[in-house]
Design an enzyme around this catalytic site. Structure first.
Site, PDB file in Angstrom:
ATOM      1  N   GLY A   1       8.302  15.197  -0.738  1.00  0.00           N
ATOM      2  CA  GLY A   1       6.888  15.948  -1.282  1.00  0.00           C
ATOM      3  C   GLY A   1       5.839  15.531  -0.946  1.00  0.00           C
ATOM      4  O   GLY A   1       5.536  14.352  -0.323  1.00  0.00           O
TER       5      GLY A   1
ATOM      6  N   PHE B   1       2.235  14.300  -2.749  1.00  0.00           N
ATOM      7  CA  PHE B   1       1.812  14.092  -3.948  1.00  0.00           C
ATOM      8  C   PHE B   1       0.432  14.742  -4.402  1.00  0.00           C
ATOM      9  O   PHE B   1      -0.069  14.697  -5.611  1.00  0.00           O
ATOM     10  CB  PHE B   1       1.859  12.753  -4.476  1.00  0.00           C
ATOM     11  CG  PHE B   1       1.300  11.400  -3.561  1.00  0.00           C
ATOM     12  CD1 PHE B   1      -0.020  11.561  -3.268  1.00  0.00           C
ATOM     13  CD2 PHE B   1       2.132  10.436  -3.431  1.00  0.00           C
ATOM     14  CE1 PHE B   1      -0.433  10.616  -2.303  1.00  0.00           C
ATOM     15  CE2 PHE B   1       1.451   9.256  -2.399  1.00  0.00           C
ATOM     16  CZ  PHE B   1       0.408   9.404  -2.059  1.00  0.00           C
TER      17      PHE B   1
ATOM     18  N   GLN C   1      -9.483   1.043   8.281  1.00  0.00           N
ATOM     19  CA  GLN C   1      -8.129   1.826   8.198  1.00  0.00           C
ATOM     20  C   GLN C   1      -7.884   2.890   7.629  1.00  0.00           C
ATOM     21  O   GLN C   1      -7.122   3.733   7.766  1.00  0.00           O
ATOM     22  CB  GLN C   1      -7.023   1.048   8.031  1.00  0.00           C
ATOM     23  CG  GLN C   1      -6.729  -0.369   9.187  1.00  0.00           C
ATOM     24  CD  GLN C   1      -5.219  -0.481   9.256  1.00  0.00           C
ATOM     25  OE1 GLN C   1      -4.480  -0.008   9.799  1.00  0.00           O
ATOM     26  NE2 GLN C   1      -4.772  -1.674   8.557  1.00  0.00           N
TER      27      GLN C   1
ATOM     28  N   HIS D   1      -5.414   2.549  -3.378  1.00  0.00           N
ATOM     29  CA  HIS D   1      -6.403   1.655  -2.360  1.00  0.00           C
ATOM     30  C   HIS D   1      -6.535   2.385  -1.146  1.00  0.00           C
ATOM     31  O   HIS D   1      -7.280   2.211  -0.391  1.00  0.00           O
ATOM     32  CB  HIS D   1      -6.066   0.202  -2.227  1.00  0.00           C
ATOM     33  CG  HIS D   1      -4.694  -0.117  -1.222  1.00  0.00           C
ATOM     34  ND1 HIS D   1      -4.266  -1.314  -0.756  1.00  0.00           N
ATOM     35  CD2 HIS D   1      -3.679   0.802  -0.820  1.00  0.00           C
ATOM     36  CE1 HIS D   1      -3.280  -1.019   0.258  1.00  0.00           C
ATOM     37  NE2 HIS D   1      -3.141   0.232   0.000  1.00  0.00           N
ATOM     38  N   ASP D   2      -5.612   3.229  -0.794  1.00  0.00           N
ATOM     39  CA  ASP D   2      -5.974   4.358   0.373  1.00  0.00           C
ATOM     40  C   ASP D   2      -6.952   5.144   0.363  1.00  0.00           C
ATOM     41  O   ASP D   2      -7.244   6.063   1.457  1.00  0.00           O
ATOM     42  CB  ASP D   2      -4.486   4.853   0.591  1.00  0.00           C
ATOM     43  CG  ASP D   2      -3.506   3.995   1.297  1.00  0.00           C
ATOM     44  OD1 ASP D   2      -3.743   2.946   1.854  1.00  0.00           O
ATOM     45  OD2 ASP D   2      -2.320   4.321   1.137  1.00  0.00           O
TER      46      ASP D   2
HETATM   47  C1  LIG Z   1       0.137   1.997   1.916  1.00  0.00           C
HETATM   48  S1  LIG Z   1       1.651   2.903   1.568  1.00  0.00           S
HETATM   49  C2  LIG Z   1       2.525   2.246   0.324  1.00  0.00           C
HETATM   50  C3  LIG Z   1       4.043   2.153   0.206  1.00  0.00           C
HETATM   51  C4  LIG Z   1       4.614   1.476  -1.064  1.00  0.00           C
HETATM   52  N1  LIG Z   1       4.090   2.122  -2.144  1.00  0.00           N
HETATM   53  C5  LIG Z   1       4.529  -0.089  -0.785  1.00  0.00           C
HETATM   54  O1  LIG Z   1       3.742  -0.431  -1.508  1.00  0.00           O
HETATM   55  O2  LIG Z   1       5.274  -0.627   0.026  1.00  0.00           O
HETATM   56  C6  LIG Z   1       1.078   4.615   1.288  1.00  0.00           C
HETATM   57  C7  LIG Z   1       2.659   5.515   1.208  1.00  0.00           C
HETATM   58  O3  LIG Z   1       2.168   6.725   0.494  1.00  0.00           O
HETATM   59  C8  LIG Z   1       2.845   7.674   1.029  1.00  0.00           C
HETATM   60  N2  LIG Z   1       1.881   8.861   1.286  1.00  0.00           N
HETATM   61  C9  LIG Z   1       0.679   9.184   1.641  1.00  0.00           C
HETATM   62  N3  LIG Z   1       0.351  10.305   1.519  1.00  0.00           N
HETATM   63  C10 LIG Z   1       1.065  10.988   0.927  1.00  0.00           C
HETATM   64  C11 LIG Z   1       1.491  12.228   0.032  1.00  0.00           C
HETATM   65  N4  LIG Z   1       0.601  13.218   0.455  1.00  0.00           N
HETATM   66  N5  LIG Z   1       2.553  12.708  -0.651  1.00  0.00           N
HETATM   67  C12 LIG Z   1       3.499  11.624  -0.779  1.00  0.00           C
HETATM   68  N6  LIG Z   1       3.276  10.323  -0.238  1.00  0.00           N
HETATM   69  C13 LIG Z   1       2.239   9.973   0.682  1.00  0.00           C
HETATM   70  C14 LIG Z   1       2.953   7.212   2.490  1.00  0.00           C
HETATM   71  O4  LIG Z   1       3.897   7.891   3.311  1.00  0.00           O
HETATM   72  C15 LIG Z   1       3.195   5.819   2.264  1.00  0.00           C
HETATM   73  O5  LIG Z   1       4.798   5.642   2.141  1.00  0.00           O
END
Ligand SMILES: C[S@@+](CC[C@H](N)C(=O)[O-])C[C@H]1O[C@@H](n2cnc3c(N)ncnc32)[C@H](O)[C@@H]1O
Length: 348
Positions: free
Chosen positions: A238, A240, A309, A258-259
């Protein structure tokens, strides 16, 4: 005046170290990429530079210099044997720098070398413009952050390995920072490779964990990271931001907020609050900045990395608390682990 103070005033040791710090990173990257640590591990005896050069198909001169620098960095030990230097891994290198090491950071090092280092070339521009540098570094013009990060399956897999790798050294601390036993149904939002989910099922054997992530990430996770034997881990494909979140006792958001900007973070937390079971909660896992701006240096540098980034930033615990409170969460508790990542638990 002590000798150390005098030295600091008349000789800019710290500045020289910082100025040339990238030489150290690049030495580590090159040694890992060429397979120096893996080769020495497989040899099971100290090797000369000539033997390493032959095994790796590298120049003798370059290899001699690289091994010598690694010895200077205390990543290799060097001894004299029949009038020549021979090298072997230190315990630290065997454990963390070989691909097969018990807590290998090999994939983190690869991603730092191949992706992050290139983005940091544009740090000055990022500060000037206040935005990430994907377009300049990689020619990717997508407005969607994860479309840019996942610009090919290969890049997505590399990113997932990066995410997975650091949990080899930090996952136990964050998962046990709070007693999560009461939470039986856990959703790891943006759970990626499943490294934290796996640690949760080890630490909390009576809970089930679902990895919620974008469909292509879930497919890759199933294929490369989570085996069908991990019966207490399931997946939910999905988005989120766009889709409803399934009900859960606990949502883990590890390195998610943090993203993103405060606005998008608030949107996501509000959604988690709405779907959370009564008495449930949310666990944030992030590198927390000190309240007074004094550090930790790693979190301060990570915040610059987020600028280069992503759309986000590293934050103070009070900034996360504000976002959580605005979403409706209460009883906010903060646990610093003393390692890179800390934990914040809040309840509905
Ligand atoms: C920085 S990574 C962190 C991954 C993991 N939680 C960790 O700490 O190892 C961000 C995660 O959010 C997921 N993600 C980004 N946008 C998303 C969205 N709109 N819906 C679901 N997952 C998303 C990415 O695919 C990635 O797996």
């Amino acid at each position: 005046m002590s000798a150390a103070t005098k030295d600091d005033e008349t000789y800019p040791r710290k500045i020289l170290e910082y100025m040339e710090g990238f030489l150290i990173s690049k030495t580590l990257f090159a040694a890992c990429e060429l397979g120096v640590f893996d080769h020495l591990e497989q040899a099971e005896r100290p090797l000369s530079a000539a033997e390493v050069a032959q095994g790796l198909d590298t120049s003798l001169d370059g290899t001699q210099r690289l091994l010598s620098a690694c010895a200077g960095l205390e990543l290799l030990t060097v001894q004299q044997c029949n009038d020549q230097e021979v090298y072997s891994n230190t315990g630290l290198s065997s454990r963390f720098l070989t691909q097969t090491g018990a807590q290998s950071l090999y994939h983190s090092i690869q991603y730092n070398s191949k992706t992050i280092y290139l983005c940091w070339h544009y740090l000055t521009d990022a500060v000037r413009e206040g935005q990430n540098q994907y377009e300049k570094a990689f020619g990717v013009s997508s407005k969607d952050l994860f479309e840019a990060l996942y610009r090919s399956d290969e890049e997505m897999l590399k990113f997932m390995h990066l995410m997975n790798s650091i949990w080899n050294v930090c996952s136990k601390d964050v998962v046990s920072a709070f007693d999560l036993t009461p939470f039986k149904i856990i959703y790891d939002l943006g759970g990626c490779s499943g490294a934290l989910a796996k640690q949760c099922t080890v630490t909390y054997p009576s809970s089930t964990v679902t990895i919620f992530d974008l469909p292509k990430v879930v497919h890759m996770s199933r294929e490369h990271f989570v085996s069908a034997q991990d019966k207490r881990i399931s997946f939910h494909e999905g988005d989120f931001f766009k889709d409803d979140l399934p009900e859960a006792d606990l949502y883990i958001l590890a390195r998610i907020l943090h993203d993103w900007t405060d606005e998008r973070s608030s949107q996501l937390l509000a959604k988690a609050y709405r779907s959370c079971s009564p008495g449930g909660g949310v666990l944030l896992v992030e590198a927390l900045l000190h309240e007074d701006g004094s550090g930790p240096l790693t979190a301060q540098l990570y915040s610059l990395n987020m600028l280069v980034q992503t759309e986000g930033r590293e934050r103070k615990a009070s900034e996360y608390a504000r976002l959580l409170t605005a979403a409706g969460f209460t009883n906010i508790q903060v646990q610093r682990t003393g390692k890179i990542y800390d934990a914040i638990l809040a309840r509905k």
